[in-house]
Design a protein around this motif. Structure first.
Motif, mmCIF file in Angstrom:
data_model
loop_
_atom_site.group_PDB
_atom_site.id
_atom_site.type_symbol
_atom_site.label_atom_id
_atom_site.label_comp_id
_atom_site.label_asym_id
_atom_site.label_seq_id
_atom_site.Cartn_x
_atom_site.Cartn_y
_atom_site.Cartn_z
ATOM 1 N N ASN A 153 37.005 38.424 30.332
ATOM 2 C CA ASN A 153 36.053 37.212 30.854
ATOM 3 C C ASN A 153 36.187 37.444 32.285
ATOM 4 O O ASN A 153 35.396 36.574 32.919
ATOM 5 C CB ASN A 153 36.359 36.247 30.209
ATOM 6 N N ASP B 16 39.049 36.381 33.680
ATOM 7 C CA ASP B 16 39.879 35.249 33.943
ATOM 8 C C ASP B 16 41.402 35.807 34.493
ATOM 9 O O ASP B 16 41.822 37.071 33.987
ATOM 10 C CB ASP B 16 40.103 34.419 32.678
ATOM 11 N N SER C 52 36.978 37.556 44.550
ATOM 12 C CA SER C 52 36.215 36.912 44.183
ATOM 13 C C SER C 52 35.032 37.687 44.021
ATOM 14 O O SER C 52 34.974 38.981 44.551
ATOM 15 C CB SER C 52 35.897 35.576 45.118
ATOM 16 N N LYS C 53 33.699 37.363 43.551
ATOM 17 C CA LYS C 53 32.861 38.006 43.394
ATOM 18 C C LYS C 53 32.324 38.553 45.035
ATOM 19 O O LYS C 53 31.496 39.070 45.051
ATOM 20 C CB LYS C 53 31.787 37.129 42.464
ATOM 21 N N GLU D 200 43.363 22.488 34.012
ATOM 22 C CA GLU D 200 42.104 23.527 34.470
ATOM 23 C C GLU D 200 42.722 25.067 33.942
ATOM 24 O O GLU D 200 42.141 25.864 34.393
ATOM 25 C CB GLU D 200 42.789 23.365 36.035
ATOM 26 N N PRO E 16 40.985 30.360 34.530
ATOM 27 C CA PRO E 16 39.562 30.749 34.494
ATOM 28 C C PRO E 16 38.978 31.097 35.574
ATOM 29 O O PRO E 16 39.071 30.727 36.630
ATOM 30 C CB PRO E 16 38.825 29.506 34.153
ATOM 31 N N ASP F 192 36.050 31.049 36.698
ATOM 32 C CA ASP F 192 35.243 29.824 37.230
ATOM 33 C C ASP F 192 35.895 29.013 38.247
ATOM 34 O O ASP F 192 35.538 28.753 39.298
ATOM 35 C CB ASP F 192 34.624 28.952 36.095
ATOM 36 N N GLU G 204 36.756 31.070 41.358
ATOM 37 C CA GLU G 204 35.486 31.197 42.269
ATOM 38 C C GLU G 204 35.058 30.092 43.078
ATOM 39 O O GLU G 204 34.528 29.941 44.048
ATOM 40 C CB GLU G 204 34.266 31.722 41.304
ATOM 41 N N GLU G 205 35.294 28.706 42.224
ATOM 42 C CA GLU G 205 34.899 27.244 43.021
ATOM 43 C C GLU G 205 36.034 27.283 44.043
ATOM 44 O O GLU G 205 35.529 26.586 44.960
ATOM 45 C CB GLU G 205 35.101 26.391 41.955
#
Length: 191
Positions: free
Chosen positions: A69, A71, A90-91, A163, A174, A176, A179-180
């Motif tokens: 995923n 992660d 990161s992306k 988290e 994760p 996400d 990335e955040e």
């Protein structure tokens, strides 16, 4: 009497330079503090940091292991009192620094490898010194046992229990969440 006035005038003229000299010294001191970052790596140290990380506990950042995923997966058995400094791409291509360490109570603590106050600086990362870590920007020293215990101040940004996923064998952070938080790493370690 004329001679005595002349001596006073000469003395007064000499002391007028003292405020200007004081101001000049203060300006130079402030310029040094602002322009010369604390704890920064020089070019030679930066080139050799990956080869010597295990010897001097400089945060070098090993690539993070990812699951299907995307992660980050950290094996709990691999975490010791010597911090593991990991890097996630990161992306958008931003390198996100992570820190995992075993506290004195045996628990594994995780955090982002950047100071909450200094995180806009390239030097806002931590080096470990014994059972403490130190921000390379502000110089704040922080106990390993306090990682993931509080938010705010000059300390690593915690990755709290809610988290991440913790099992008996691994810790999953994760993608996400990473990335955040990538935006706080945009200048990280860009010397």
């Amino acid at each position: 009497m004329g001679k005595s006035k002349k001596n006073k005038k000469t003395t007064k003229q000499q002391t007028n330079y003292l405020p200007f000299l004081t101001i000049a010294v203060v300006i130079i001191a402030v310029a040094i503090v602002v322009l010369v970052p604390k704890g920064g790596l020089n070019e030679t140290t930066a080139k050799n940091s990956n080869a010597s990380n295990s010897q001097n506990n400089i945060s070098g950042g090993n690539p993070a292991t990812l699951n299907e995923n995307g992660d980050v997966v950290i094996k709990e058995a691999d975490i010791t009192e010597n911090g593991s400094f990991l890097e996630y791409k990161s992306k958008d291509g931003v390198t996100v620094g992570l820190l995992a360490v075993r506290a004195s109570d045996g628990t594994v603590r995780t955090a982002f490898d950047t100071c909450q106050v200094c995180n806009g600086s390239p030097y806002a990362y931590f080096n470990q010194k014994g059972n403490q870590i130190q921000c390379q920007n502000c110089g704040n020293i922080y106990s390993l046992d306090m990682i993931e215990q509080e938010r705010g101040g000059c300390n690593p940004i915690p990755i709290m229990a809610d988290e991440k996923t913790v099992t008996d064998t691994e810790i999953i952070i994760p993608a996400d969440l990473l990335e955040e938080n990538a935006d706080i790493f945009e200048n990280w370690k860009k010397f």
